[in-house]
Design an enzyme around this catalytic site. Structure first.
Site, mmCIF file in Angstrom:
data_model
loop_
_atom_site.group_PDB
_atom_site.id
_atom_site.type_symbol
_atom_site.label_atom_id
_atom_site.label_comp_id
_atom_site.label_asym_id
_atom_site.label_seq_id
_atom_site.Cartn_x
_atom_site.Cartn_y
_atom_site.Cartn_z
ATOM 1 N N ARG A 261 0.841 -1.196 0.000
ATOM 2 C CA ARG A 261 0.000 0.000 0.000
ATOM 3 C C ARG A 261 0.880 1.251 0.000
ATOM 4 O O ARG A 261 1.793 1.382 0.807
ATOM 5 C CB ARG A 261 -0.925 0.005 1.224
ATOM 6 N N ARG A 276 1.589 1.581 10.400
ATOM 7 C CA ARG A 276 1.144 1.949 9.053
ATOM 8 C C ARG A 276 2.355 1.896 8.131
ATOM 9 O O ARG A 276 3.214 2.787 8.162
ATOM 10 C CB ARG A 276 0.529 3.352 9.051
ATOM 11 N N GLU A 348 -7.683 0.223 14.394
ATOM 12 C CA GLU A 348 -8.164 -0.860 13.541
ATOM 13 C C GLU A 348 -7.073 -1.902 13.286
ATOM 14 O O GLU A 348 -5.959 -1.571 12.913
ATOM 15 C CB GLU A 348 -8.632 -0.305 12.199
ATOM 16 N N SER A 351 -10.862 -6.058 9.590
ATOM 17 C CA SER A 351 -12.196 -5.644 9.153
ATOM 18 C C SER A 351 -12.816 -6.778 8.359
ATOM 19 O O SER A 351 -12.113 -7.663 7.859
ATOM 20 C CB SER A 351 -12.128 -4.369 8.306
ATOM 21 N N ARG A 388 0.329 -5.183 12.477
ATOM 22 C CA ARG A 388 -0.487 -4.566 13.533
ATOM 23 C C ARG A 388 -0.727 -5.529 14.693
ATOM 24 O O ARG A 388 -0.832 -5.106 15.849
ATOM 25 C CB ARG A 388 -1.805 -4.060 12.943
#
Length: 424
Positions: A261, A276, A348, A351, A388
């Site tokens: 990403r 991140r 987060e 998900s 994470r």
């Protein structure tokens, strides 16, 4: 892509969905106009072609002036048919382009608003009171350095900002988390997969990642390939252009892959550590499901994600994501947010999304049952995003001396080790 029939029969529902998301409502009327033009051009083309075929049958039987008139009309028709065919193709292209810009229809009950308007469905576990324990918690970067587990300095030296090395126990912790996730997925009947991380444009566009998320996608221009940001992309495209047997559904896959990403819109956010980053590994659940079972399947995915985080013994909360914070393909999304002690807030970590028929229409994934051939529903859910998860495990289970307690469920995947101790 949404159902064109729904757009024609209930445009107000589509407008309401776009409004909830904060997306363009005017786009709905543009698509409707394009659809009307497309259908009109098809009718005109077919009418001219019908006349052309009729004349071709009359010419052999005609004579004299009648035949000359028919030949002249045939010549005119040929030009008109060619122009009508070009008009039809252009109208179809415009319609398809605009349809791809429409977001999925938001599911009833999704909270209105943007990023901060989520609804907390449940909180699980109690954050530790480190002050009562007599020490200030270290962040995962410092813990990683003490344990010889994370090296962000050399990651930046070799690859740039937001890259890292997992070393020693950090690397073993990643493998342990992946293996525990895959074992759990296997226990629920998922087929394990290691999908390609480079895909063609159709796979990326078919899953909805070349719209609002395009800025975060890495593209190899010379090869016209994309690096995926999630295994959802190759898993969704796996059965593209296929008709599945209804008796096979649900088809569940657990893909282990890297995720890439660009984080183009995150300048200045989470610049320290590995929360991140531009690359991480994860295990992604994916389901091709009967539409009637989609809501129940979505809840199952959430339950499996919760089970995994319960095993990690990390406090977390479950949120129902607001419409304005949904990705283009998701009709509804539930997030699990883990407590990160040094940030003093939930963040987060996984998900799960119900994408209804949005992806299957783009990728032409259908199933056949007694009612005929229809599009499947696709669902996805992250079982573990490793970077994470490592952040959450290290920070929540740290001890005053810099050691880190290993959750009981994870110990068998680390040769029974119950504690990671600082290097001497």
């Amino acid at each position: 892509m949404i159902d064109p029939k729904l757009l024609r029969e209930d445009p107000d529902r589509v407008r309401a969905s776009q409004r909830l998301r904060g997306s363009s409502v005017e786009l709905v009327d543009q698509v409707l106009e394009a659809d009307e033009r497309r259908r009109s051009s098809i009718a005109s083309f077919e009418q001219l072609r019908s006349e052309q075929k009729s004349l071709s049958k009359q010419i052999p039987r005609a004579q004299g002036e009648e035949k000359q008139a028919l030949l002249a009309r045939t010549k005119e028709l040929s030009a008109q048919v060619k122009a009508a065919e070009a008009e039809q193709a252009e109208a179809e292209q415009t319609f398809q382009r605009l349809m791809l810009e429409l977001d999925n229809i938001v599911e009833d009950g999704v909270p209105a608003g943007g990023e901060d308007d989520y609804v907390v469905l449940e909180e699980v576990g109690t954050p530790r009171d480190f002050a009562a324990e007599g020490f200030e918690p270290r962040d995962h970067v410092e813990l990683g350095r003490l344990l010889g587990a994370i090296d962000v300095e050399r990651g930046a030296k070799v690859s740039g900002a937001r890259f890292y090395y997992l070393t020693g126990w950090g690397a073993l912790l990643e493998m342990a988390l992946i293996n525990m996730a895959v074992d759990q997925a296997l226990s629920y009947g998922f087929t394990p997969m290691i999908p390609p991380s480079l895909v063609k444009p159709r796979a990326m566009e078919g899953t909805g990642f070349l719209g609002q998320a395009a800025a975060d996608v890495y593209r190899l221009e010379q090869d016209d390939l994309y690096l995926v940001g999630t295994a959802e992309v190759p898993l969704a495209a796996y059965h593209s252009d296929e008709i599945l047997d209804a008796d096979q559904l649900p088809l569940r896959y657990a893909g282990t892959s890297p995720a890439f990403r660009r984080e183009a819109g995150s300048y200045g956010k989470d610049t320290r550590g590995i929360f991140r980053v531009h690359w991480f590994d994860k295990v992604e659940m994916f389901s091709y499901c009967h539409p009637d079972e989609a809501a129940a399947e979505h809840r199952r995915f959430l339950a499996w994600e919760r089970e995994f985080w319960d095993k990690l013994e990390v406090p977390y909360r479950v949120i129902d994501t607001a419409a304005g914070d949904l990705g283009a393909s998701a009709a509804r999304k539930f997030d699990i947010e883990a407590w990160i002690p040094t940030q003093g807030r939930h963040r987060e970590v996984t998900s799960t999304s119900n994408c209804t028929e949005f992806q299957s229409r783009r990728l032409s994934v259908r199933f056949r049952d007694e009612d005929g051939v229809r599009h499947v529903t696709t669902l996805n859910g992250t079982l573990v995003a490793v970077a994470r998860a490592i952040v959450a495990v290290l920070e929540n289970h740290q001890q005053a001396d810099g050691s880190v307690r290993i959750p009981k469920a994870l110990q068998p995947y680390l040769a029974g080790r119950s504690l990671l101790e600082p290097l001497t």
